[in-house]
Design a protein around this motif. Structure first.
Motif, PDB file in Angstrom:
ATOM      1  N   ASN A  12       0.829  -1.212   0.000  1.00  9.61           N
ATOM      2  CA  ASN A  12       0.000   0.000   0.000  1.00  9.61           C
ATOM      3  C   ASN A  12       0.859   1.256   0.000  1.00  9.61           C
ATOM      4  O   ASN A  12       0.555   2.228  -0.688  1.00  9.61           O
ATOM      5  CB  ASN A  12      -0.942   0.012   1.203  1.00  9.61           C
ATOM      6  CG  ASN A  12      -2.138  -0.882   1.026  1.00  9.61           C
ATOM      7  OD1 ASN A  12      -2.483  -1.285  -0.071  1.00  9.61           O
ATOM      8  ND2 ASN A  12      -2.782  -1.217   2.128  1.00  9.61           N
ATOM      9  N   TYR A  15       2.297   1.735  -3.448  1.00  9.63           N
ATOM     10  CA  TYR A  15       1.244   2.247  -4.330  1.00  9.63           C
ATOM     11  C   TYR A  15       1.002   3.740  -4.079  1.00  9.63           C
ATOM     12  O   TYR A  15       0.893   4.537  -5.023  1.00  9.63           O
ATOM     13  CB  TYR A  15      -0.052   1.459  -4.120  1.00  9.63           C
ATOM     14  CG  TYR A  15      -1.216   1.992  -4.902  1.00  9.63           C
ATOM     15  CD1 TYR A  15      -1.401   1.639  -6.235  1.00  9.63           C
ATOM     16  CD2 TYR A  15      -2.127   2.863  -4.318  1.00  9.63           C
ATOM     17  CE1 TYR A  15      -2.472   2.143  -6.966  1.00  9.63           C
ATOM     18  CE2 TYR A  15      -3.196   3.367  -5.040  1.00  9.63           C
ATOM     19  CZ  TYR A  15      -3.365   3.011  -6.356  1.00  9.63           C
ATOM     20  OH  TYR A  15      -4.414   3.519  -7.076  1.00  9.63           O
ATOM     21  N   ASN A  19       1.693   6.971  -6.731  1.00 10.63           N
ATOM     22  CA  ASN A  19       0.546   7.757  -7.194  1.00 10.63           C
ATOM     23  C   ASN A  19       0.410   9.105  -6.494  1.00 10.63           C
ATOM     24  O   ASN A  19      -0.568   9.815  -6.718  1.00 10.63           O
ATOM     25  CB  ASN A  19      -0.732   6.938  -6.993  1.00 10.63           C
ATOM     26  CG  ASN A  19      -0.799   5.781  -7.951  1.00 10.63           C
ATOM     27  OD1 ASN A  19      -1.158   5.946  -9.115  1.00 10.63           O
ATOM     28  ND2 ASN A  19      -0.409   4.606  -7.497  1.00 10.63           N
ATOM     29  N   LEU A  34      -6.346   3.154   1.963  1.00 13.08           N
ATOM     30  CA  LEU A  34      -5.905   2.187   0.961  1.00 13.08           C
ATOM     31  C   LEU A  34      -6.128   0.765   1.450  1.00 13.08           C
ATOM     32  O   LEU A  34      -5.942   0.468   2.630  1.00 13.08           O
ATOM     33  CB  LEU A  34      -4.411   2.371   0.681  1.00 13.08           C
ATOM     34  CG  LEU A  34      -3.987   3.740   0.176  1.00 13.08           C
ATOM     35  CD1 LEU A  34      -2.494   3.921   0.344  1.00 13.08           C
ATOM     36  CD2 LEU A  34      -4.389   3.918  -1.267  1.00 13.08           C
ATOM     37  N   ASP A  36      -5.413  -3.262  -0.323  1.00 18.20           N
ATOM     38  CA  ASP A  36      -5.005  -4.089  -1.472  1.00 18.20           C
ATOM     39  C   ASP A  36      -4.480  -3.259  -2.638  1.00 18.20           C
ATOM     40  O   ASP A  36      -4.864  -3.441  -3.788  1.00 18.20           O
ATOM     41  CB  ASP A  36      -6.162  -4.984  -1.944  1.00 18.20           C
ATOM     42  CG  ASP A  36      -6.591  -5.964  -0.883  1.00 18.20           C
ATOM     43  OD1 ASP A  36      -5.719  -6.430  -0.116  1.00 18.20           O
ATOM     44  OD2 ASP A  36      -7.802  -6.264  -0.808  1.00 18.20           O
ATOM     45  N   ARG A  37      -3.623  -2.288  -2.331  1.00 16.98           N
ATOM     46  CA  ARG A  37      -2.992  -1.438  -3.339  1.00 16.98           C
ATOM     47  C   ARG A  37      -4.010  -0.688  -4.192  1.00 16.98           C
ATOM     48  O   ARG A  37      -3.839  -0.521  -5.396  1.00 16.98           O
ATOM     49  CB  ARG A  37      -2.038  -2.263  -4.215  1.00 16.98           C
ATOM     50  CG  ARG A  37      -0.870  -2.796  -3.439  1.00 16.98           C
ATOM     51  CD  ARG A  37      -0.215  -3.984  -4.039  1.00 16.98           C
ATOM     52  NE  ARG A  37      -1.070  -5.141  -4.272  1.00 16.98           N
ATOM     53  CZ  ARG A  37      -1.499  -5.988  -3.333  1.00 16.98           C
ATOM     54  NH1 ARG A  37      -1.202  -5.801  -2.085  1.00 16.98           N
ATOM     55  NH2 ARG A  37      -2.249  -7.018  -3.635  1.00 16.98           N
ATOM     56  N   ASP A  38      -5.062  -0.217  -3.538  1.00 15.40           N
ATOM     57  CA  ASP A  38      -6.101   0.523  -4.244  1.00 15.40           C
ATOM     58  C   ASP A  38      -6.707   1.559  -3.306  1.00 15.40           C
ATOM     59  O   ASP A  38      -6.755   1.356  -2.090  1.00 15.40           O
ATOM     60  CB  ASP A  38      -7.186  -0.449  -4.726  1.00 15.40           C
ATOM     61  CG  ASP A  38      -8.071   0.152  -5.798  1.00 15.40           C
ATOM     62  OD1 ASP A  38      -7.682   1.166  -6.423  1.00 15.40           O
ATOM     63  OD2 ASP A  38      -9.161  -0.393  -6.028  1.00 15.40           O
ATOM     64  N   VAL A  39      -7.178   2.655  -3.870  1.00 12.53           N
ATOM     65  CA  VAL A  39      -7.822   3.704  -3.093  1.00 12.53           C
ATOM     66  C   VAL A  39      -9.239   3.279  -2.750  1.00 12.53           C
ATOM     67  O   VAL A  39     -10.021   2.912  -3.632  1.00 12.53           O
ATOM     68  CB  VAL A  39      -7.862   5.034  -3.874  1.00 12.53           C
ATOM     69  CG1 VAL A  39      -8.711   6.065  -3.160  1.00 12.53           C
ATOM     70  CG2 VAL A  39      -6.458   5.559  -4.112  1.00 12.53           C
TER      71      VAL A  39
END
Length: 82
Positions: A12, A15, A19, A34, A36-39
């Motif tokens: 995370n 990532y 970004n 965050l 799982d490496r997502d917003v």
């Protein structure tokens, strides 16, 4: 094999750093949640992000980062709320 919690935190944070420039455009000064490496979402207050994360993720594994130009890495506690 490494610790899954540590792997999630590191992924995370990586990532987030990759970004950060994009996040700064519209979310400077906010807190990004965050998973799982997502917003998941952006929040104005870290406490709001934390409470949302705790209610949404039963495993308690998620990351919160302040969207600022020079993030400070304080280790484990800077990028996981568990």
């Amino acid at each position: 094999m490494g610790n899954p919690l540590t792997s999630e935190i590191d992924a995370n944070y990586d990532y987030f750093m990759r970004n950060l420039a994009k996040f700064l455009v519209d979310h400077k000064g906010q807190y990004v949640l965050l998973k799982d490496r997502d917003v998941v979402s952006f929040f104005d207050e870290p406490g709001t992000a934390y409470r949302f994360g705790r209610s949404k993720f039963v495993d308690g594994v998620f990351s919160i980062q302040e969207v600022i130009e020079e993030p400070i890495d304080l280790g484990f506690f800077s990028h996981v709320a568990n």
